[in-house]
Design a protein around this motif. Structure first.
Motif, PDB file in Angstrom:
ATOM      1  N   PHE A 129       9.084  14.839  -0.974  1.00  0.00           N
ATOM      2  CA  PHE A 129       8.800  13.995  -2.318  1.00  0.00           C
ATOM      3  C   PHE A 129      10.137  13.328  -2.929  1.00  0.00           C
ATOM      4  O   PHE A 129      10.282  12.155  -3.183  1.00  0.00           O
ATOM      5  CB  PHE A 129       7.914  14.582  -3.086  1.00  0.00           C
ATOM      6  N   ILE A 130      11.008  14.326  -3.164  1.00  0.00           N
ATOM      7  CA  ILE A 130      12.170  13.874  -3.736  1.00  0.00           C
ATOM      8  C   ILE A 130      12.976  13.101  -3.110  1.00  0.00           C
ATOM      9  O   ILE A 130      13.503  12.046  -3.412  1.00  0.00           O
ATOM     10  CB  ILE A 130      13.036  15.196  -3.954  1.00  0.00           C
ATOM     11  N   LEU A 131      12.995  13.091  -1.874  1.00  0.00           N
ATOM     12  CA  LEU A 131      13.847  12.174  -0.924  1.00  0.00           C
ATOM     13  C   LEU A 131      12.956  10.710  -0.925  1.00  0.00           C
ATOM     14  O   LEU A 131      13.524   9.577  -1.006  1.00  0.00           O
ATOM     15  CB  LEU A 131      13.716  12.757   0.548  1.00  0.00           C
ATOM     16  N   ASN A 132      11.774  10.757  -0.913  1.00  0.00           N
ATOM     17  CA  ASN A 132      10.945   9.524  -1.109  1.00  0.00           C
ATOM     18  C   ASN A 132      11.590   8.861  -2.340  1.00  0.00           C
ATOM     19  O   ASN A 132      11.523   7.747  -2.541  1.00  0.00           O
ATOM     20  CB  ASN A 132       9.447   9.777  -1.078  1.00  0.00           C
ATOM     21  N   GLN A 133      11.558   9.394  -3.714  1.00  0.00           N
ATOM     22  CA  GLN A 133      11.938   8.827  -4.532  1.00  0.00           C
ATOM     23  C   GLN A 133      13.258   8.278  -4.469  1.00  0.00           C
ATOM     24  O   GLN A 133      13.967   7.056  -4.812  1.00  0.00           O
ATOM     25  CB  GLN A 133      11.983   9.851  -5.929  1.00  0.00           C
ATOM     26  N   LEU A 134      14.244   8.875  -3.937  1.00  0.00           N
ATOM     27  CA  LEU A 134      15.640   8.709  -3.860  1.00  0.00           C
ATOM     28  C   LEU A 134      15.714   7.307  -2.810  1.00  0.00           C
ATOM     29  O   LEU A 134      16.395   6.171  -3.107  1.00  0.00           O
ATOM     30  CB  LEU A 134      16.555   9.606  -3.233  1.00  0.00           C
ATOM     31  N   ILE A 135      14.960   7.221  -1.838  1.00  0.00           N
ATOM     32  CA  ILE A 135      14.928   6.290  -0.774  1.00  0.00           C
ATOM     33  C   ILE A 135      14.135   5.085  -1.673  1.00  0.00           C
ATOM     34  O   ILE A 135      14.912   3.899  -1.506  1.00  0.00           O
ATOM     35  CB  ILE A 135      14.161   6.360   0.557  1.00  0.00           C
ATOM     36  N   SER A 136      13.194   5.105  -2.444  1.00  0.00           N
ATOM     37  CA  SER A 136      12.761   4.042  -3.053  1.00  0.00           C
ATOM     38  C   SER A 136      13.592   3.446  -4.204  1.00  0.00           C
ATOM     39  O   SER A 136      13.847   2.356  -4.232  1.00  0.00           O
ATOM     40  CB  SER A 136      11.444   4.440  -3.872  1.00  0.00           C
ATOM     41  N   VAL A 146      14.139  14.807   6.513  1.00  0.00           N
ATOM     42  CA  VAL A 146      14.735  13.533   6.428  1.00  0.00           C
ATOM     43  C   VAL A 146      13.828  12.381   7.169  1.00  0.00           C
ATOM     44  O   VAL A 146      13.413  11.249   6.584  1.00  0.00           O
ATOM     45  CB  VAL A 146      16.039  13.562   6.572  1.00  0.00           C
ATOM     46  N   HIS A 147      13.686  12.819   8.218  1.00  0.00           N
ATOM     47  CA  HIS A 147      12.858  11.714   9.086  1.00  0.00           C
ATOM     48  C   HIS A 147      11.557  11.686   8.727  1.00  0.00           C
ATOM     49  O   HIS A 147      11.154  10.392   9.022  1.00  0.00           O
ATOM     50  CB  HIS A 147      13.139  12.068  10.506  1.00  0.00           C
ATOM     51  N   ALA A 148      10.958  12.631   8.442  1.00  0.00           N
ATOM     52  CA  ALA A 148       9.529  12.410   7.863  1.00  0.00           C
ATOM     53  C   ALA A 148       9.642  11.643   6.677  1.00  0.00           C
ATOM     54  O   ALA A 148       8.653  10.659   6.437  1.00  0.00           O
ATOM     55  CB  ALA A 148       9.116  13.796   7.403  1.00  0.00           C
ATOM     56  N   ALA A 149      10.565  11.801   5.491  1.00  0.00           N
ATOM     57  CA  ALA A 149      10.621  10.828   4.453  1.00  0.00           C
ATOM     58  C   ALA A 149      10.805   9.520   4.688  1.00  0.00           C
ATOM     59  O   ALA A 149      10.229   8.392   4.296  1.00  0.00           O
ATOM     60  CB  ALA A 149      11.782  11.448   3.566  1.00  0.00           C
ATOM     61  N   ILE A 150      11.644   9.154   5.933  1.00  0.00           N
ATOM     62  CA  ILE A 150      11.909   7.682   6.235  1.00  0.00           C
ATOM     63  C   ILE A 150      10.677   7.302   6.798  1.00  0.00           C
ATOM     64  O   ILE A 150      10.355   5.971   6.666  1.00  0.00           O
ATOM     65  CB  ILE A 150      13.033   7.861   7.582  1.00  0.00           C
ATOM     66  N   ALA A 151       9.946   8.128   7.499  1.00  0.00           N
ATOM     67  CA  ALA A 151       8.434   7.535   8.352  1.00  0.00           C
ATOM     68  C   ALA A 151       7.668   7.287   7.085  1.00  0.00           C
ATOM     69  O   ALA A 151       6.766   6.210   7.270  1.00  0.00           O
ATOM     70  CB  ALA A 151       8.133   8.751   9.109  1.00  0.00           C
ATOM     71  N   GLU A 152       7.656   8.000   6.056  1.00  0.00           N
ATOM     72  CA  GLU A 152       6.709   7.545   5.175  1.00  0.00           C
ATOM     73  C   GLU A 152       7.109   6.086   4.250  1.00  0.00           C
ATOM     74  O   GLU A 152       6.091   5.830   3.438  1.00  0.00           O
ATOM     75  CB  GLU A 152       6.564   8.825   4.032  1.00  0.00           C
ATOM     76  N   ASN A 153       8.330   5.978   4.563  1.00  0.00           N
ATOM     77  CA  ASN A 153       8.797   4.727   3.897  1.00  0.00           C
ATOM     78  C   ASN A 153       9.119   3.571   4.779  1.00  0.00           C
ATOM     79  O   ASN A 153       9.799   2.627   4.429  1.00  0.00           O
ATOM     80  CB  ASN A 153       9.884   4.928   2.844  1.00  0.00           C
ATOM     81  N   LYS A 154       8.392   3.786   5.881  1.00  0.00           N
ATOM     82  CA  LYS A 154       8.961   2.776   6.955  1.00  0.00           C
ATOM     83  C   LYS A 154       8.625   1.271   6.687  1.00  0.00           C
ATOM     84  O   LYS A 154       9.380   0.499   7.221  1.00  0.00           O
ATOM     85  CB  LYS A 154       8.457   3.145   8.450  1.00  0.00           C
ATOM     86  N   THR A 209       0.798  -1.392   0.073  1.00  0.00           N
ATOM     87  CA  THR A 209       0.008  -0.054   0.108  1.00  0.00           C
ATOM     88  C   THR A 209       0.822   1.204  -0.089  1.00  0.00           C
ATOM     89  O   THR A 209       0.534   2.404  -0.824  1.00  0.00           O
ATOM     90  CB  THR A 209      -1.015  -0.008   1.435  1.00  0.00           C
ATOM     91  N   GLU A 210       1.876   1.191   0.865  1.00  0.00           N
ATOM     92  CA  GLU A 210       2.969   2.274   0.560  1.00  0.00           C
ATOM     93  C   GLU A 210       3.527   2.407  -0.553  1.00  0.00           C
ATOM     94  O   GLU A 210       3.667   3.852  -1.036  1.00  0.00           O
ATOM     95  CB  GLU A 210       4.146   1.777   1.686  1.00  0.00           C
ATOM     96  N   GLN A 211       3.901   1.345  -1.291  1.00  0.00           N
ATOM     97  CA  GLN A 211       4.261   1.854  -2.712  1.00  0.00           C
ATOM     98  C   GLN A 211       3.140   2.133  -3.770  1.00  0.00           C
ATOM     99  O   GLN A 211       3.248   3.072  -4.796  1.00  0.00           O
ATOM    100  CB  GLN A 211       4.620   0.278  -3.099  1.00  0.00           C
ATOM    101  N   ILE A 212       1.883   1.815  -3.480  1.00  0.00           N
ATOM    102  CA  ILE A 212       0.941   2.209  -4.260  1.00  0.00           C
ATOM    103  C   ILE A 212       0.937   3.855  -3.969  1.00  0.00           C
ATOM    104  O   ILE A 212       0.515   4.739  -4.933  1.00  0.00           O
ATOM    105  CB  ILE A 212      -0.339   1.571  -3.902  1.00  0.00           C
ATOM    106  N   SER A 213       0.904   4.163  -2.747  1.00  0.00           N
ATOM    107  CA  SER A 213       0.618   5.455  -2.196  1.00  0.00           C
ATOM    108  C   SER A 213       1.766   6.329  -2.832  1.00  0.00           C
ATOM    109  O   SER A 213       1.604   7.557  -3.546  1.00  0.00           O
ATOM    110  CB  SER A 213       0.757   5.578  -0.781  1.00  0.00           C
ATOM    111  N   ARG A 214       3.129   5.697  -3.099  1.00  0.00           N
ATOM    112  CA  ARG A 214       4.028   6.409  -3.748  1.00  0.00           C
ATOM    113  C   ARG A 214       3.845   6.682  -5.143  1.00  0.00           C
ATOM    114  O   ARG A 214       4.259   7.888  -5.682  1.00  0.00           O
ATOM    115  CB  ARG A 214       5.517   5.485  -3.332  1.00  0.00           C
TER     116      ARG A 214
END
Length: 337
Positions: free
Chosen positions: A227-234, A191-199, A157-162
């Motif tokens: 959002f940019i950090l989310n893409q880099l983490i993914s 940074v910590h917010a992006a990590i939490a969104e991809n936990k 679901t996290e991936q769908i949201s991304r």
């Protein structure tokens, strides 16, 4: 205007004049006029013809060069008929009318395309906002009923949201200025917010996270940077060869604040590095990973350019370091000091 082409186009006129001069010379000779009479007449004819054509060439060439320069300065070149003078020559007036008709047709077509793009963009944004409701409901159901199965569902679901966020930001990337808020932003918080969104993604892949020296502030839009950090983490998790390890760290160099995301993945081939921000480019890694679309980094670079953030990539065979470069607002910094 090309001189050789102009003379080539002038050949029929030259031949007609030569024919006329020949006929006149024969007539003068036949009527008993000596060469001393016919030769000056032919020389005057030739001189008048040459002077006329040279002046005509210079006048038309000057006007056309000015028109070409005006065209090069226009951003919307199909609007040229709106700014040029109405020509006096009959043949040029016909081409002027053709340009006017072509420009009008172009404006009509452009208007239709713009309306269609606007309607499609509004539909995409509306659909994304609507689909977020069931996604949130699925998350709540899984979190209220914890189990190994629900954790797997949460990760998916996290991936769908991304992906939905990616579509939304892509739709808005043409007009970032309408949806951003520049303010003092803590790198540690974003940074910590992006990590939490991809936990759930990070937890499922047993990723190790390290955050160092993030006690810095920059002036940017927190939502877009997250959002940019989310893409880099993914990407870091997607292209891993072992248990993913991500390291976030910040430093200041040459008057800019650098935020880096370093991973231990398969890295990026040296030949691919210059093209990784191109739309649709997947490179060697993308060929191995069939889920790669070549949109994530392209979108990151596009948003960074809009926000005035530098984005660079470095890789040495294994592992990749993506670096965001923020400018330091000297005026604000001085005022705060």
């Amino acid at each position: 205007m090309n001189q050789k082409q102009y003379v080539k186009n002038l050949l029929p006129v030259i031949l007609i004049n030569l024919s006329g001069m020949s006929v006149l010379a024969l007539f003068l000779t036949a009527t008993g006029n000596p060469v001393s009479v016919s030769l000056p007449v032919l020389l005057v004819w030739t001189a008048v013809f040459l002077v006329y054509e040279i002046l005509l060439y210079r006048t038309r060439n000057k006007r056309l060069c000015r028109l070409l320069q005006m065209t090069e300065q226009l951003e919307e070149r199909y609007l040229l008929p709106e700014v040029m003078n109405v020509p006096e020559r009959a043949d040029e007036a016909v081409f002027y009318r053709i340009l006017k008709m072509a420009g009008k047709s172009m404006l009509e077509k452009t208007g239709v395309v713009q309306r269609e793009r606007k309607e499609y963009k509004e539909y995409i944004e509306q659909w994304i906002h609507e689909v977020k409701t069931p996604i949130t409901a699925i998350k709540l159901l899984c979190e209220n009923n914890p189990s190994p199965f629900s954790r797997e569902v949460l990760a998916e679901t996290e991936q769908i949201s991304r992906f939905t966020e990616q579509a939304l930001y892509y739709a808005r990337s043409d007009h970032v200025e309408k949806d951003y808020l520049i303010r003092e932003t803590s790198l540690s918080d974003v940074v910590h917010a992006a990590i939490a969104e991809n936990k759930y993604l990070l937890r499922r892949n047993h990723a190790q996270i390290t955050a160092e020296q993030l006690d810095r502030y920059v002036y940017t839009d927190e939502k877009w940077v997250r959002f940019i950090l989310n893409q880099l983490i993914s990407n870091s998790v997607k292209y891993h060869t072992e248990a993913p390890a991500l390291r976030f760290f910040a430093e200041e160099k040459q008057g800019r604040v650098l935020l880096s995301v370093e991973d231990n993945g398969m890295g990026i081939a040296e030949s691919d590095l210059p093209r990784i921000f191109e739309k649709g480019f997947t490179g060697q890694n993308g060929r191995m990973n069939q889920s790669s679309t070549g949109i994530g980094l392209y979108l990151c670079k596009r948003l960074c350019d809009k926000l005035g953030i530098g984005l660079t990539a470095a890789s040495r065979g294994t592992g990749t370091t993506m670096t965001l470069s923020f400018s330091v607002n000297d005026f604000v910094t001085g005022a705060q000091g």
